[in-house]
Design an enzyme around this catalytic site. Sequence first.
Site, PDB file in Angstrom:
ATOM      1  N   CYS A  89      54.895  81.051   6.966  1.00  0.00           N
ATOM      2  CA  CYS A  89      54.300  80.192   5.933  1.00  0.00           C
ATOM      3  C   CYS A  89      54.257  78.698   6.233  1.00  0.00           C
ATOM      4  O   CYS A  89      53.383  78.207   6.923  1.00  0.00           O
ATOM      5  CB  CYS A  89      54.930  80.466   4.581  1.00  0.00           C
ATOM      6  SG  CYS A  89      53.906  79.745   3.270  1.00  0.00           S
ATOM      7  N   LYS A 149      62.064  81.759   9.796  1.00  0.00           N
ATOM      8  CA  LYS A 149      61.198  80.654   9.362  1.00  0.00           C
ATOM      9  C   LYS A 149      61.816  79.323   9.785  1.00  0.00           C
ATOM     10  O   LYS A 149      62.933  78.996   9.369  1.00  0.00           O
ATOM     11  CB  LYS A 149      61.055  80.752   7.841  1.00  0.00           C
ATOM     12  CG  LYS A 149      60.157  79.728   7.198  1.00  0.00           C
ATOM     13  CD  LYS A 149      59.941  80.119   5.727  1.00  0.00           C
ATOM     14  CE  LYS A 149      59.032  79.171   4.991  1.00  0.00           C
ATOM     15  NZ  LYS A 149      58.669  79.667   3.666  1.00  0.00           N
ATOM     16  N   GLU A 161      54.599  87.192   3.456  1.00  0.00           N
ATOM     17  CA  GLU A 161      55.965  86.633   3.463  1.00  0.00           C
ATOM     18  C   GLU A 161      56.804  87.247   2.329  1.00  0.00           C
ATOM     19  O   GLU A 161      56.322  87.409   1.208  1.00  0.00           O
ATOM     20  CB  GLU A 161      55.881  85.110   3.262  1.00  0.00           C
ATOM     21  CG  GLU A 161      57.231  84.425   3.277  1.00  0.00           C
ATOM     22  CD  GLU A 161      57.127  82.919   2.997  1.00  0.00           C
ATOM     23  OE1 GLU A 161      56.106  82.463   2.461  1.00  0.00           O
ATOM     24  OE2 GLU A 161      58.099  82.211   3.325  1.00  0.00           O
TER      25      GLU A 161
HETATM   26  N1  LIG Z   1      56.214  79.927   1.273  1.00  0.00           N
HETATM   27  C1  LIG Z   1      56.064  78.656   1.639  1.00  0.00           C
HETATM   28  O1  LIG Z   1      56.640  78.197   2.606  1.00  0.00           O
HETATM   29  N2  LIG Z   1      55.228  77.932   0.890  1.00  0.00           N
HETATM   30  C2  LIG Z   1      55.122  76.518   0.987  1.00  0.00           C
HETATM   31  C3  LIG Z   1      53.814  76.018   0.544  1.00  0.00           C
HETATM   32  C4  LIG Z   1      52.799  76.039   1.619  1.00  0.00           C
HETATM   33  O2  LIG Z   1      53.142  75.953   2.791  1.00  0.00           O
HETATM   34  O3  LIG Z   1      51.615  76.102   1.287  1.00  0.00           O
END
Ligand SMILES: NC(=O)NCCC(=O)O
Length: 372
Positions: free
Chosen positions: A221, A184, A107
């Site tokens: 993510c 996203k 990401e």
């Molecule tokens: N980049 C992101 O969405 N991180 C959030 C934390 C997670 O989903 O573990």
Amino acid sequence: MAEPEWESLEQCLEKHLPPTDLRELDLPSQALECAAEGDFELQGYAFEAAEEQLRGPRTVRVGLVQNRIPLPAEAPVAKQVSALHRRIEAIVEVAAMCGVNIICFQEAWTMPFAFCTREKLPWTEFAESAEDGPTTRFCQKLAKKHNMVVVSPILERDGAHGDVLWNTAVVISNSGAVLGKTRKNHIPRVGDFNESTYYMEGNLGHPVFQTQFGRIAVNICYGRHHPLNWFMYSVNGADIIFNPSATIGALSESMWPIEARNAAIANHCFTCAINRVGKEHFPHEFTSGDGKKAHKDFGYFYGSSYVAAPDSSRTPGLSRTRDGLLVAELNLNLCRQVNDVWNFKMTGRYDMYARELAEAVQPDYRPHIVRE
Ligand SMILES: NC(=O)NCCC(=O)O
């Protein structure tokens, strides 16, 4: 009465975890040498499927890339982007030697994960056009050179719509053409993941990209915590769902091995979980809103990228500490084979849930609780 076969859940997991069940790929020695020279881990595994009479095997090799930021976050923006391009270029060369058809990076791969800071400059300067920014042009060259589909998750600046930012993955065909982009869908509001300061939830739905090597989707993510997000990509026909991520140990490491794996099982598809590596330090302190002291780093990004299959098997994870390339050979026929056995698509009762959910999101909805 049947005897219990396993002493514990852990024993059962160990039995179904490779290397016992999964064939290790015989990767070219040149690739292994280049990886050693370039100081990144290289692992390869193959998922098998049963032979069918009417369909030949639909074999595809995917590459998952995890990496540290090569320069400190204080370095000039252009230098950081360029160093990341060089690092990824070297890893993609090795992926090409290993016959990878589709590669996915982590990401926001062209930048430090600076969203914890809530500062705008210089971090917003890492944003680029998804259609023709320097990183997309760089990936187009890689795709064409190596006849490889490239999934490139970036911070997007949308010039056509008021210059706003998005967390986006650009999908580039092996021809070098931009096939499209996806955004996203779920933006975290947890810990130091202050991404909502920068961009909104994606507005492009759940596109699936038909590539020469199979139908792919990208669940970025935090979307991996949302079963419906995986599900909608699967409804649209994804054989493989990539999950490029940036997440830290203290927050999510206990969930990491389970979530993408569950999604592969629940949706009769392959999932590819990718996480960045290392600790990133920022120039100014920020707080986490938890009463603890202000600090300058996010915590430890624990790597551990892996591939999971619809039959519940998975590869071992890459290292927690090193850059790495995971190559996995998938026979996409496994998706329909598992579907025919378990029938989750047939037994899913989607019409019932669609109806009930449509009611549940109405402002005047009253939860269906039966009381005495
Ligand atoms: N980049 C992101 O969405 N991180 C959030 C934390 C997670 O989903 O573990």
